[in-house]
Enzyme design. Structure first.
Site, PDB file in Angstrom:
ATOM      1  N   TYR A 219      11.624   9.125   1.692  1.00 44.02           N
ATOM      2  CA  TYR A 219      11.667   8.100   0.638  1.00 44.02           C
ATOM      3  C   TYR A 219      12.382   8.551  -0.634  1.00 44.02           C
ATOM      4  O   TYR A 219      12.481   7.777  -1.585  1.00 44.02           O
ATOM      5  CB  TYR A 219      10.238   7.664   0.284  1.00 44.02           C
ATOM      6  CG  TYR A 219       9.478   7.092   1.457  1.00 44.02           C
ATOM      7  CD1 TYR A 219       9.899   5.914   2.065  1.00 44.02           C
ATOM      8  CD2 TYR A 219       8.349   7.733   1.968  1.00 44.02           C
ATOM      9  CE1 TYR A 219       9.214   5.388   3.149  1.00 44.02           C
ATOM     10  CE2 TYR A 219       7.651   7.213   3.048  1.00 44.02           C
ATOM     11  CZ  TYR A 219       8.093   6.053   3.634  1.00 44.02           C
ATOM     12  OH  TYR A 219       7.426   5.538   4.699  1.00 44.02           O
TER      13      TYR A 219
ATOM     14  N   ASP B  24       1.482 -15.505   6.823  1.00 47.34           N
ATOM     15  CA  ASP B  24       1.049 -16.897   6.627  1.00 47.34           C
ATOM     16  C   ASP B  24       1.176 -17.321   5.162  1.00 47.34           C
ATOM     17  O   ASP B  24       1.566 -18.460   4.881  1.00 47.34           O
ATOM     18  CB  ASP B  24      -0.396 -17.070   7.108  1.00 47.34           C
ATOM     19  CG  ASP B  24      -0.511 -17.051   8.628  1.00 47.34           C
ATOM     20  OD1 ASP B  24       0.536 -17.123   9.306  1.00 47.34           O
ATOM     21  OD2 ASP B  24      -1.645 -16.947   9.138  1.00 47.34           O
TER      22      ASP B  24
ATOM     23  N   ARG C 233       5.077  12.518  -2.294  1.00 50.69           N
ATOM     24  CA  ARG C 233       5.029  13.001  -0.908  1.00 50.69           C
ATOM     25  C   ARG C 233       6.227  12.467  -0.140  1.00 50.69           C
ATOM     26  O   ARG C 233       6.817  11.482  -0.524  1.00 50.69           O
ATOM     27  CB  ARG C 233       3.748  12.489  -0.199  1.00 50.69           C
ATOM     28  CG  ARG C 233       2.464  12.803  -0.910  1.00 50.69           C
ATOM     29  CD  ARG C 233       1.828  14.065  -0.342  1.00 50.69           C
ATOM     30  NE  ARG C 233       0.730  14.490  -1.190  1.00 50.69           N
ATOM     31  CZ  ARG C 233      -0.515  14.022  -1.125  1.00 50.69           C
ATOM     32  NH1 ARG C 233      -0.809  13.114  -0.237  1.00 50.69           N
ATOM     33  NH2 ARG C 233      -1.443  14.475  -1.941  1.00 50.69           N
TER      34      ARG C 233
ATOM     35  N   PRO D 149       0.794  -1.227   0.000  1.00 52.78           N
ATOM     36  CA  PRO D 149       0.000   0.000   0.000  1.00 52.78           C
ATOM     37  C   PRO D 149       0.828   1.280   0.000  1.00 52.78           C
ATOM     38  O   PRO D 149       1.842   1.376   0.697  1.00 52.78           O
ATOM     39  CB  PRO D 149      -0.806  -0.098   1.305  1.00 52.78           C
ATOM     40  CG  PRO D 149      -0.837  -1.531   1.636  1.00 52.78           C
ATOM     41  CD  PRO D 149       0.430  -2.128   1.087  1.00 52.78           C
ATOM     42  N   ASN D 150       0.373   2.229  -0.771  1.00 50.25           N
ATOM     43  CA  ASN D 150       0.896   3.607  -0.834  1.00 50.25           C
ATOM     44  C   ASN D 150       2.229   3.747  -1.560  1.00 50.25           C
ATOM     45  O   ASN D 150       2.675   4.872  -1.796  1.00 50.25           O
ATOM     46  CB  ASN D 150       1.006   4.231   0.570  1.00 50.25           C
ATOM     47  CG  ASN D 150      -0.341   4.365   1.223  1.00 50.25           C
ATOM     48  OD1 ASN D 150      -1.287   4.852   0.604  1.00 50.25           O
ATOM     49  ND2 ASN D 150      -0.469   3.901   2.446  1.00 50.25           N
TER      50      ASN D 150
ATOM     51  N   GLU E 129      12.675  -9.558   1.924  1.00 50.12           N
ATOM     52  CA  GLU E 129      11.917  -8.411   2.423  1.00 50.12           C
ATOM     53  C   GLU E 129      12.731  -7.147   2.120  1.00 50.12           C
ATOM     54  O   GLU E 129      13.934  -7.114   2.402  1.00 50.12           O
ATOM     55  CB  GLU E 129      11.700  -8.542   3.933  1.00 50.12           C
ATOM     56  CG  GLU E 129      10.986  -7.349   4.546  1.00 50.12           C
ATOM     57  CD  GLU E 129      11.029  -7.362   6.074  1.00 50.12           C
ATOM     58  OE1 GLU E 129      11.816  -8.121   6.656  1.00 50.12           O
ATOM     59  OE2 GLU E 129      10.272  -6.569   6.664  1.00 50.12           O
TER      60      GLU E 129
ATOM     61  N   HIS F 148       4.122  -4.386   9.220  1.00 51.90           N
ATOM     62  CA  HIS F 148       4.128  -4.302  10.673  1.00 51.90           C
ATOM     63  C   HIS F 148       2.939  -4.994  11.339  1.00 51.90           C
ATOM     64  O   HIS F 148       2.941  -5.158  12.559  1.00 51.90           O
ATOM     65  CB  HIS F 148       4.203  -2.828  11.092  1.00 51.90           C
ATOM     66  CG  HIS F 148       5.241  -2.065  10.310  1.00 51.90           C
ATOM     67  ND1 HIS F 148       6.580  -2.395  10.346  1.00 51.90           N
ATOM     68  CD2 HIS F 148       5.137  -1.029   9.415  1.00 51.90           C
ATOM     69  CE1 HIS F 148       7.259  -1.585   9.523  1.00 51.90           C
ATOM     70  NE2 HIS F 148       6.402  -0.746   8.950  1.00 51.90           N
TER      71      HIS F 148
ATOM     72  N   ASN G 261       8.152  -5.569  -0.815  1.00 58.98           N
ATOM     73  CA  ASN G 261       8.085  -4.420   0.077  1.00 58.98           C
ATOM     74  C   ASN G 261       6.609  -4.280   0.449  1.00 58.98           C
ATOM     75  O   ASN G 261       5.817  -3.742  -0.329  1.00 58.98           O
ATOM     76  CB  ASN G 261       8.586  -3.146  -0.595  1.00 58.98           C
ATOM     77  CG  ASN G 261       8.567  -1.960   0.368  1.00 58.98           C
ATOM     78  OD1 ASN G 261       7.914  -2.012   1.410  1.00 58.98           O
ATOM     79  ND2 ASN G 261       9.271  -0.902   0.013  1.00 58.98           N
TER      80      ASN G 261
ATOM     81  N   ARG H  83      12.856   4.400  12.852  1.00 53.85           N
ATOM     82  CA  ARG H  83      11.704   5.312  12.786  1.00 53.85           C
ATOM     83  C   ARG H  83      10.784   5.096  13.995  1.00 53.85           C
ATOM     84  O   ARG H  83      11.257   4.728  15.063  1.00 53.85           O
ATOM     85  CB  ARG H  83      10.990   5.103  11.430  1.00 53.85           C
ATOM     86  CG  ARG H  83      11.925   5.440  10.241  1.00 53.85           C
ATOM     87  CD  ARG H  83      11.254   5.219   8.899  1.00 53.85           C
ATOM     88  NE  ARG H  83      10.109   6.116   8.733  1.00 53.85           N
ATOM     89  CZ  ARG H  83       9.211   5.980   7.751  1.00 53.85           C
ATOM     90  NH1 ARG H  83       9.331   4.990   6.868  1.00 53.85           N
ATOM     91  NH2 ARG H  83       8.210   6.829   7.647  1.00 53.85           N
TER      92      ARG H  83
ATOM     93  N   HIS I  17      12.871  -2.761   2.183  1.00 56.00           N
ATOM     94  CA  HIS I  17      12.350  -1.442   2.570  1.00 56.00           C
ATOM     95  C   HIS I  17      13.289  -0.344   2.095  1.00 56.00           C
ATOM     96  O   HIS I  17      14.518  -0.480   2.213  1.00 56.00           O
ATOM     97  CB  HIS I  17      12.173  -1.341   4.085  1.00 56.00           C
ATOM     98  CG  HIS I  17      11.165  -2.315   4.596  1.00 56.00           C
ATOM     99  ND1 HIS I  17       9.827  -2.166   4.375  1.00 56.00           N
ATOM    100  CD2 HIS I  17      11.331  -3.481   5.251  1.00 56.00           C
ATOM    101  CE1 HIS I  17       9.193  -3.199   4.895  1.00 56.00           C
ATOM    102  NE2 HIS I  17      10.072  -4.013   5.426  1.00 56.00           N
ATOM    103  N   ILE I  18      12.705   0.731   1.634  1.00 54.09           N
ATOM    104  CA  ILE I  18      13.479   1.887   1.165  1.00 54.09           C
ATOM    105  C   ILE I  18      14.111   2.590   2.368  1.00 54.09           C
ATOM    106  O   ILE I  18      15.296   2.883   2.388  1.00 54.09           O
ATOM    107  CB  ILE I  18      12.554   2.843   0.389  1.00 54.09           C
ATOM    108  CG1 ILE I  18      11.979   2.124  -0.834  1.00 54.09           C
ATOM    109  CG2 ILE I  18      13.304   4.123  -0.003  1.00 54.09           C
ATOM    110  CD1 ILE I  18      10.741   2.794  -1.411  1.00 54.09           C
ATOM    111  N   SER I  19      13.296   2.876   3.363  1.00 58.15           N
ATOM    112  CA  SER I  19      13.781   3.487   4.602  1.00 58.15           C
ATOM    113  C   SER I  19      14.243   2.381   5.551  1.00 58.15           C
ATOM    114  O   SER I  19      14.115   1.186   5.234  1.00 58.15           O
ATOM    115  CB  SER I  19      12.660   4.302   5.252  1.00 58.15           C
ATOM    116  OG  SER I  19      11.615   3.447   5.712  1.00 58.15           O
TER     117      SER I  19
ATOM    118  N   ARG J 130       6.953   0.793  13.813  1.00 56.41           N
ATOM    119  CA  ARG J 130       7.571   0.237  12.599  1.00 56.41           C
ATOM    120  C   ARG J 130       8.716  -0.732  12.921  1.00 56.41           C
ATOM    121  O   ARG J 130       9.319  -1.297  12.024  1.00 56.41           O
ATOM    122  CB  ARG J 130       8.134   1.365  11.719  1.00 56.41           C
ATOM    123  CG  ARG J 130       7.084   2.290  11.151  1.00 56.41           C
ATOM    124  CD  ARG J 130       7.720   3.257  10.166  1.00 56.41           C
ATOM    125  NE  ARG J 130       6.930   4.456  10.011  1.00 56.41           N
ATOM    126  CZ  ARG J 130       5.978   4.629   9.073  1.00 56.41           C
ATOM    127  NH1 ARG J 130       5.729   3.667   8.214  1.00 56.41           N
ATOM    128  NH2 ARG J 130       5.307   5.760   9.000  1.00 56.41           N
TER     129      ARG J 130
ATOM    130  N   ALA K 181       3.240  -0.530   4.886  1.00 55.24           N
ATOM    131  CA  ALA K 181       2.870  -0.560   6.309  1.00 55.24           C
ATOM    132  C   ALA K 181       2.334  -1.923   6.746  1.00 55.24           C
ATOM    133  O   ALA K 181       2.347  -2.244   7.941  1.00 55.24           O
ATOM    134  CB  ALA K 181       1.834   0.528   6.589  1.00 55.24           C
TER     135      ALA K 181
END
Ligand code: CA2
Length: 144
Positions: free
Chosen positions: A23, A87, A18, A10-11, A98, A80, A74, A107, A100-102, A111, A77
């Site tokens: 990011y 599963d 933004r 998502p997002n 897995e 978390h 990725n 953070r 992640h950019i950040s 997270r 959110a």
């Protein structure tokens, strides 16, 4: 040879629009292009799918069992708290990276937990867009 699957949660489709201080200014397409070209250099095809809902990601992981030889994910959110993704990945028999950019561990406290990490082959966090290149190298190495 079956392709590698890159899943974006998502997002992530909002990247570049933004929060550039967290990011960066690149878009998801920029990152996907880097992942695709890295895979091609290594002799692999990479297919990307982005979803804003958890159920679609679960369906994609189910289908991946017969279609893709490895997954880079990725989960956004959902990383978390998305136990259904945990599963589904646990039932997938290929390598899982897995990504992640950040660095979520640097953070907000919420997270710091990843429900995906325990079912991943490994995690790449905090390297910005370069992580997409690292993740493809990691999955290809895990396939050897
Ligand atoms: O660092 C990452 O790659 C994350 O997976 C990005 C997620 C975040 O929830 C994770 O904790 C870490 C957020 C996805 C993008 O969210 C945006 C929201 C607004 C504008 C641009 C992106």
């Amino acid at each position: 040879m079956k392709p590698i699957l890159l899943i974006s949660g998502p997002n992530l489709n909002l990247l570049g629009e933004r929060e550039p201080e967290i990011y960066g200014e690149s878009t998801l397409s920029d990152y996907v292009n880097l992942a695709e070209s890295t895979a091609a250099e290594l002799g692999y095809e990479l297919i990307h799918r982005q979803y804003n809902d958890e159920g679609s990601i679960v369906e994609e992981i189910h289908a991946a069992r017969s279609t893709y030889q490895g997954i880079v994910i990725n989960p956004g959110a959902l990383t978390h708290y998305g136990w259904s993704i945990h599963d589904a990945l646990a039932a997938y028999d290929g390598p899982v990276v897995e990504l992640h950019i950040s660095n979520p561990n640097a953070r907000e406290p919420w997270r710091h937990t990843s429900v995906v990490a325990p079912v991943a082959t490994g995690s790449i966090v905090g390297f910005g867009g370069y992580g997409y290149k690292l993740a493809v190298h990691a999955i290809v190495d895990a396939l050897k």
